[in-house]
Design an enzyme around this catalytic site. Structure first.
Site, PDB file in Angstrom:
ATOM      1  N   TYR A  30       0.782  -1.231   0.000  1.00 32.45           N
ATOM      2  CA  TYR A  30       0.000   0.000   0.000  1.00 32.45           C
ATOM      3  C   TYR A  30       0.818   1.287   0.000  1.00 32.45           C
ATOM      4  O   TYR A  30       0.373   2.285  -0.591  1.00 32.45           O
ATOM      5  CB  TYR A  30      -0.991   0.000   1.175  1.00 32.45           C
ATOM      6  CG  TYR A  30      -0.374   0.236   2.532  1.00 32.45           C
ATOM      7  CD1 TYR A  30      -0.251   1.511   3.061  1.00 32.45           C
ATOM      8  CD2 TYR A  30       0.085  -0.840   3.294  1.00 32.45           C
ATOM      9  CE1 TYR A  30       0.315   1.722   4.315  1.00 32.45           C
ATOM     10  CE2 TYR A  30       0.643  -0.639   4.532  1.00 32.45           C
ATOM     11  CZ  TYR A  30       0.760   0.638   5.042  1.00 32.45           C
ATOM     12  OH  TYR A  30       1.329   0.835   6.269  1.00 32.45           O
ATOM     13  N   HIS A 122      -9.458  -7.804   6.755  1.00 31.21           N
ATOM     14  CA  HIS A 122      -8.230  -7.073   6.452  1.00 31.21           C
ATOM     15  C   HIS A 122      -7.226  -7.956   5.711  1.00 31.21           C
ATOM     16  O   HIS A 122      -6.512  -7.488   4.827  1.00 31.21           O
ATOM     17  CB  HIS A 122      -7.595  -6.504   7.716  1.00 31.21           C
ATOM     18  CG  HIS A 122      -6.545  -5.484   7.414  1.00 31.21           C
ATOM     19  ND1 HIS A 122      -6.857  -4.257   6.874  1.00 31.21           N
ATOM     20  CD2 HIS A 122      -5.192  -5.515   7.529  1.00 31.21           C
ATOM     21  CE1 HIS A 122      -5.746  -3.570   6.688  1.00 31.21           C
ATOM     22  NE2 HIS A 122      -4.723  -4.314   7.066  1.00 31.21           N
ATOM     23  N   GLY A 126      -4.380 -14.428   9.324  1.00 28.28           N
ATOM     24  CA  GLY A 126      -3.797 -13.602  10.373  1.00 28.28           C
ATOM     25  C   GLY A 126      -4.733 -12.611  11.021  1.00 28.28           C
ATOM     26  O   GLY A 126      -4.444 -12.090  12.096  1.00 28.28           O
ATOM     27  N   ASP A 134      -8.720   0.843   7.896  1.00 29.31           N
ATOM     28  CA  ASP A 134      -7.602   0.879   6.958  1.00 29.31           C
ATOM     29  C   ASP A 134      -7.942   0.086   5.696  1.00 29.31           C
ATOM     30  O   ASP A 134      -7.674   0.509   4.566  1.00 29.31           O
ATOM     31  CB  ASP A 134      -6.337   0.248   7.548  1.00 29.31           C
ATOM     32  CG  ASP A 134      -6.069   0.555   8.998  1.00 29.31           C
ATOM     33  OD1 ASP A 134      -7.038   0.686   9.766  1.00 29.31           O
ATOM     34  OD2 ASP A 134      -4.890   0.636   9.381  1.00 29.31           O
ATOM     35  N   GLY A 205      -8.286   8.722   9.458  1.00 26.89           N
ATOM     36  CA  GLY A 205      -7.825   9.393   8.241  1.00 26.89           C
ATOM     37  C   GLY A 205      -8.025   8.543   7.002  1.00 26.89           C
ATOM     38  O   GLY A 205      -8.420   9.046   5.944  1.00 26.89           O
TER      39      GLY A 205
END
Length: 358
Positions: A30, A122, A126, A134, A205
């Site tokens: 990313y 995500h 894991g 995110d 953000g």
């Protein structure tokens, strides 16, 4: 508001990392997508071919003539996000290899694991049962660009679903979202209703950025546009309530008086970017929002310091922070000068404020 921070940051990055593959923390992930989308906007603003060529070199070195992507595994939302720049590259060149590469990433979503209600996890492994704010940014940055470039309206339907789910799972108050949700009861950080403990600046953000991106990528008549508009307006109104006098926002956003809480430049740059973009689009209006954007950028600039070598150092952020178990874990997480996300966030904010705001 013409200053040199946008170009200064780009020049600094190119001197420290002559190839975007060298940008931390590995050569396909990313941070490259985040960085190079910023470079694409700077190229569009100033037409300095060196910025375009920096992107071209990365894309050419990562995509074979057959459309294979070197480094891409599709194992996480972070892995998907770097593909955003390949969509841009296809739009610039029309080359078949980039179309094939983008298709490979798009198809990797088909069997990607989800929550019971359809939210992308995500990672494939894991992070069982976990949906992070995110990840919504990482996945939808590619998905919405792909939908626009290749005329796949189903991508926009998916964006709407992901935005609605992350809001349902993670909304705390005033449009502000906590960092993550897990439907897996064994997740160590998951508290009541599966929620993580805090509203983290950079996590929020990422949410602000993807809402802004959806408004620029999705047709205004599509339902995803209305969803993003509603959520972003609520978010920005909430952010105005907790902006610090410095112009920045705190690491734990809604606890400015919390013990040892500190102002984070990475999330603050993201919020400043989002404010400036939606003001330009006319999504929000008024002196309060304009003042918040200008004040935010003054705060961001205060954390960008030119060193003895003439390069810009970005201070006051973490790097690679994952979901934490407590307020203390967020506040005491080590800060790093020139954190990979903070540099990119400051670049996005600088370009938007210096070239697109006034």
């Amino acid at each position: 508001m013409k200053t040199d921070f946008a170009r200064g940051l780009a020049e600094t990055v190119m001197k420290r990392h002559p190839k975007a593959s060298d940008y931390p923390y590995r050569d396909w992930c990313y941070p490259q997508g985040y960085l190079l989308i910023g470079f694409s906007r700077l190229w569009e603003a100033v037409k300095d071919e060196r910025y375009r060529d920096y992107i071209y070199e990365y894309c050419k070195s990562h995509v074979t003539p057959e459309g294979e992507i070197i480094g891409f595994k599709g194992g996480s939302m972070d892995d998907m996000m770097a593909g955003s720049i390949l969509v841009w590259m296809y739009e610039q060149t029309g080359e078949a290899r980039y179309e094939k590469a983008c298709r490979r990433i798009y198809e990797a979503f088909a069997d990607y694991p989800r929550t019971k209600e359809g939210g992308f996890l995500h990672g494939r492994t894991g992070t069982p049962g976990q949906m992070w704010v995110d990840g919504v940014f990482m996945g939808q940055m590619f998905y919405c660009r792909y939908g626009k470039a290749f005329h796949e309206p189903a991508c926009f339907d998916e964006a709407k679903r992901q935005l609605e789910l992350i809001y349902r799972y993670c909304h705390a108050h005033d449009g502000l979202l906590i960092h993550a949700y897990s439907e897996n009861e064994a997740t160590p950080w998951a508290g009541a209703e599966g929620k993580s403990p805090c509203i983290w600046s950079e996590g929020l953000g990422w949410y602000a950025l993807i809402l802004s991106e959806v408004l620029e990528l999705v047709p205004a008549k599509h339902a995803a546009y209305a969803t993003a508009k509603k959520q972003l307006k609520e978010l920005l109104a909430g952010l105005l309530k907790v902006q610090d006098a410095s112009g920045l926002w705190y690491q734990v956003v809604d606890q400015p008086e919390g013990a040892d809480n500190w102002c984070d430049v990475s999330g603050s740059a993201m919020f400043t970017y989002a404010l400036s973009r939606v003001l330009r689009l006319g999504i929000v209006e008024g002196e309060d929002y304009e003042a918040a954007a200008r004040k935010g950028y003054e705060g961001v600039k205060s954390r960008m310091v030119t060193n003895e070598e003439g390069l810009i150092d970005v201070h006051g952020a973490c790097e690679g922070l994952c979901v934490q178990k407590s307020y203390e874990d967020y506040v005491y997480y080590p800060q790093k000068v020139n954190g990979q996300e903070a540099v990119c966030g400051c670049l996005w904010a600088a370009i938007s404020m210096e070239y697109n705001f006034d």
